[in-house]
Design a protein around this motif. Structure first.
Motif, PDB file in Angstrom:
ATOM      1  N   GLY A  17       0.741  -1.257  -0.040  1.00  0.00           N
ATOM      2  CA  GLY A  17       0.183   0.172   0.216  1.00  0.00           C
ATOM      3  C   GLY A  17       0.773   1.364  -0.044  1.00  0.00           C
ATOM      4  O   GLY A  17       2.038   1.228  -0.374  1.00  0.00           O
ATOM      5  N   GLY A  62       2.563   4.630   1.509  1.00  0.00           N
ATOM      6  CA  GLY A  62       2.951   5.098   2.777  1.00  0.00           C
ATOM      7  C   GLY A  62       4.397   4.357   3.147  1.00  0.00           C
ATOM      8  O   GLY A  62       4.789   3.658   2.513  1.00  0.00           O
ATOM      9  N   ASN A  83      -1.128  -2.871   4.088  1.00  0.00           N
ATOM     10  CA  ASN A  83      -1.608  -1.808   4.045  1.00  0.00           C
ATOM     11  C   ASN A  83      -1.101  -0.870   5.382  1.00  0.00           C
ATOM     12  O   ASN A  83      -0.892  -1.641   6.473  1.00  0.00           O
ATOM     13  N   THR A  84      -1.561   0.304   5.688  1.00  0.00           N
ATOM     14  CA  THR A  84      -1.205   0.977   6.838  1.00  0.00           C
ATOM     15  C   THR A  84      -2.243   1.982   7.285  1.00  0.00           C
ATOM     16  O   THR A  84      -3.393   1.963   6.616  1.00  0.00           O
ATOM     17  N   SER A 133      -7.881   4.927   8.087  1.00  0.00           N
ATOM     18  CA  SER A 133      -6.677   5.187   7.483  1.00  0.00           C
ATOM     19  C   SER A 133      -6.556   6.305   6.681  1.00  0.00           C
ATOM     20  O   SER A 133      -5.754   6.843   5.906  1.00  0.00           O
ATOM     21  N   PHE A 169      -7.708  13.090   5.264  1.00  0.00           N
ATOM     22  CA  PHE A 169      -6.269  13.278   5.372  1.00  0.00           C
ATOM     23  C   PHE A 169      -5.906  12.678   3.962  1.00  0.00           C
ATOM     24  O   PHE A 169      -5.068  13.271   3.413  1.00  0.00           O
ATOM     25  N   SER A 170      -6.390  11.524   3.542  1.00  0.00           N
ATOM     26  CA  SER A 170      -6.073  11.010   2.263  1.00  0.00           C
ATOM     27  C   SER A 170      -7.134  10.379   1.697  1.00  0.00           C
ATOM     28  O   SER A 170      -8.239  10.979   1.273  1.00  0.00           O
ATOM     29  N   GLY A 171      -7.618   9.011   1.438  1.00  0.00           N
ATOM     30  CA  GLY A 171      -8.572   8.475   1.080  1.00  0.00           C
ATOM     31  C   GLY A 171      -8.715   6.873   1.226  1.00  0.00           C
ATOM     32  O   GLY A 171      -7.603   6.397   1.846  1.00  0.00           O
ATOM     33  N   GLY A 189      -8.935   4.697  -0.815  1.00  0.00           N
ATOM     34  CA  GLY A 189      -8.124   3.977  -1.969  1.00  0.00           C
ATOM     35  C   GLY A 189      -8.463   2.790  -2.099  1.00  0.00           C
ATOM     36  O   GLY A 189      -9.671   2.148  -2.097  1.00  0.00           O
ATOM     37  N   SER A 249       3.638  10.803  16.557  1.00  0.00           N
ATOM     38  CA  SER A 249       4.199  12.040  17.363  1.00  0.00           C
ATOM     39  C   SER A 249       3.052  13.450  16.546  1.00  0.00           C
ATOM     40  O   SER A 249       3.046  13.556  15.608  1.00  0.00           O
ATOM     41  N   VAL A 250       2.255  13.671  17.708  1.00  0.00           N
ATOM     42  CA  VAL A 250       1.348  14.730  17.326  1.00  0.00           C
ATOM     43  C   VAL A 250       1.540  16.030  18.098  1.00  0.00           C
ATOM     44  O   VAL A 250       1.718  16.107  19.275  1.00  0.00           O
ATOM     45  N   ARG A 265       5.353  18.455  20.221  1.00  0.00           N
ATOM     46  CA  ARG A 265       5.052  17.361  19.622  1.00  0.00           C
ATOM     47  C   ARG A 265       4.872  16.265  20.946  1.00  0.00           C
ATOM     48  O   ARG A 265       5.794  16.165  21.898  1.00  0.00           O
ATOM     49  N   LYS A 291      -1.628   4.711  18.684  1.00  0.00           N
ATOM     50  CA  LYS A 291      -2.546   4.776  17.341  1.00  0.00           C
ATOM     51  C   LYS A 291      -3.599   3.514  17.358  1.00  0.00           C
ATOM     52  O   LYS A 291      -4.358   3.312  16.751  1.00  0.00           O
ATOM     53  N   LYS A 310     -10.990   8.528  17.024  1.00  0.00           N
ATOM     54  CA  LYS A 310     -11.298  10.000  17.062  1.00  0.00           C
ATOM     55  C   LYS A 310     -12.676  10.234  16.647  1.00  0.00           C
ATOM     56  O   LYS A 310     -13.065   9.863  15.684  1.00  0.00           O
TER      57      LYS A 310
END
Ligand code: COA
Length: 441
Positions: free
Chosen positions: A218, A220, A313-314, A326, A334-336, A338, A364-365, A372, A377, A383
């Protein structure tokens, strides 16, 4: 292969300027652009210039590589709407009133959109025609051929620097209305460095992949790193959504030959390619690489025809019942989606297949003060607003740098207990407490 005189004549008649191309954009219509490195940059850069002449134009993209004015400038709102099948950094940073996510499983993206409405314009990139007039859409056939076949107007940026690839990417000049001549370099993305955690995660997964398997990796950092650590395997095949330079490395290392593949043996199969020059040089005029339509490559039924299909995948986070997010951070896209579900489900249906969600145990957020801090995760609950990319019933193996667990057939109690064992040790007590409060354990 030079064009014949007849094809040259046809070609010349189709050449227009980018200014003339964007003038064809009409209010209340759809424009669909090719994906990622195959996106028509000249056309997309120029779109904003017709802003004042149009309203309510939907521009549909996937993995846009540049911050184009038509979706980043605030005053484009109302003139353009940017609909995206997969967000990237520039889209995340732009105004979300202009941008909107189009939900999809990648193999259905084109079909679902076409069932809603057909594009007025499809704009993409291609290699110059050969002597018989055949051109290659080069880096992607994910939805591009389907859109090209259904658009009123097909505009392609023809660029000699783009690799000529085979499969569903091959189209004929008679299918193209207008050509913009382009000479920019093929867009590249940096190769993420391999960390110690990546190596540990790869160390858990690699022994579970048997020689003769067919692999999907995938998008990432982690999937890339895992690919780099499969060097002890033999007779591996590729059936993947995205072809990357890591797969070229495996080919060069003698790991990949696809000879035991049960679907298109010997061929590396993908629906798009994105990476660096090494990848693009490898796929150029390479009959060993097949770039086919996403609706075929990513169809779980097709994927499952590969014996021992492995999907890796991640994810951004996973909750204690196994729901995988994801694609969003909370409610922020954030992304999709996919092909995460496509490929996981396909691998699980394949005889001898396995699917993995590999993620770091922490991220790390930045907190409210911009400092940070590590967060887990693996979480009690996603969330607020977090989107489920992979349904918990479709999750098989989950891997972090602390171990690997299999969730198939497990109750929520068993899932929660197992997932806590692979969480970061600093968060295991918190997760246990929360799991109790949720009556999971
Ligand atoms: N909460 C908040 N932020 C988080 C987070 C979480 N749980 N997990 C990660 N992040 C942050 C990271 O800190 C990082 O932020 P930074 O850029 O400020 O450092 C950012 O999110 C990206 O995380 P990272 O782990 O580097 O992402 P990646 O580039 O490896 O991509 C996915 C991971 C999940 C976003 C990507 O694989 C994806 O979009 N997958 C869905 C589609 C898919 O799987 N397709 C597969 C078929 S090809």
């Amino acid at each position: 292969m030079a064009m014949s005189e007849k094809i040259k004549e046809i070609y010349k008649k189709k050449v227009i300027s980018v200014d003339d191309a964007v003038k064809m954009v009409k209010s209340d219509t759809d424009v669909v652009c090719a994906l990622a490195a195959a996106e028509p940059k000249l056309f997309m850069r120029k779109l904003y210039s017709v802003k004042d002449k149009v309203k309510d134009v939907s521009v549909l993209t996937c993995l846009p590589m540049e911050a184009y004015d038509f979706y980043t400038k605030e005053d484009a709102l109302g003139h353009f709407y940017h609909e995206g099948w997969f967000y990237t950094g520039p889209m995340r940073n732009a105004s979300q009133s202009i941008n909107s996510f189009v939900t999809n499983h990648l193999h259905m993206a084109g079909t679902d959109r076409l069932s809603y409405r057909k594009p007025h314009i499809f704009a993409g990139t291609a290699t110059p025609p050969d002597k018989n007039g055949y051109m290659s859409l080069s880096l992607s056939a994910t939805y591009e051929v389907d859109m090209l076949e259904n658009a009123d107007i097909v505009i392609l940026e023809v660029n000699e620097k783009f690799p000529r690839t085979f499969g569903d990417t091959i189209i004929h000049i008679s299918q193209v209305h207008h050509i913009i001549e382009a000479d920019y370099d093929v867009p590249e993305i940096p190769i993420p460095p391999v960390s110690a955690e990546d190596k540990t995660i790869a160390g858990f997964i690699a022994p579970m992949i048997e020689n003769g398997s067919t692999v999907q990796l995938g998008i990432g950092g982690i999937p890339n790193a895992i690919g780099a650590n499969l060097t002890t395997l033999k007779d591996i095949g590729i059936h993947t959504e995205m072809l990357t330079e890591g797969m070229v490395d495996l080919f060069e290392a003698g790991v990949l030959n696809g000879k035991r593949k049960t679907l298109l043996p010997g061929k590396m199969v993908c629906t798009f390619a994105l990476g660096n020059k090494k990848l693009y040089d490898f796929i150029d005029n390479n009959p060993g690489v097949v770039i086919n339509r996403g609706k075929w490559v990513n169809d779980p039924y097709v994927i499952a025809q590969n014996y021992k299909q492995i999907s890796i995948n991640t994810a951004l986070e996973i909750d204690l019942s196994g729901q995988v997010c994801s694609e969003s951070i909370g409610s922020v896209q954030f992304s999709g989606t996919g092909g995460q579900a496509d490929t996981a489900i396909g691998a699980q249906r394949s005889i001898g297949g396995k699917s993995f969600i590999a993620l770091y145990s922490t991220a790390s957020v930045k907190d409210a003060k911009g400092v940070r801090k590590p967060i887990s995760k693996i979480v009690p609950m996603l969330k607020e607003g977090g989107r489920v990319t992979l349904h918990r019933a479709n999750v098989e193996y989950v891997v972090t740098e602390h171990g690997i667990v299999r969730l198939k057939g497990l109750s929520v109690r068993e899932r929660a207990k197992k997932l806590i064992t692979i969480a970061h040790p600093d968060f295991r007590d918190m997760l246990t407490e929360e799991a109790k409060k949720l009556k999971f354990i």
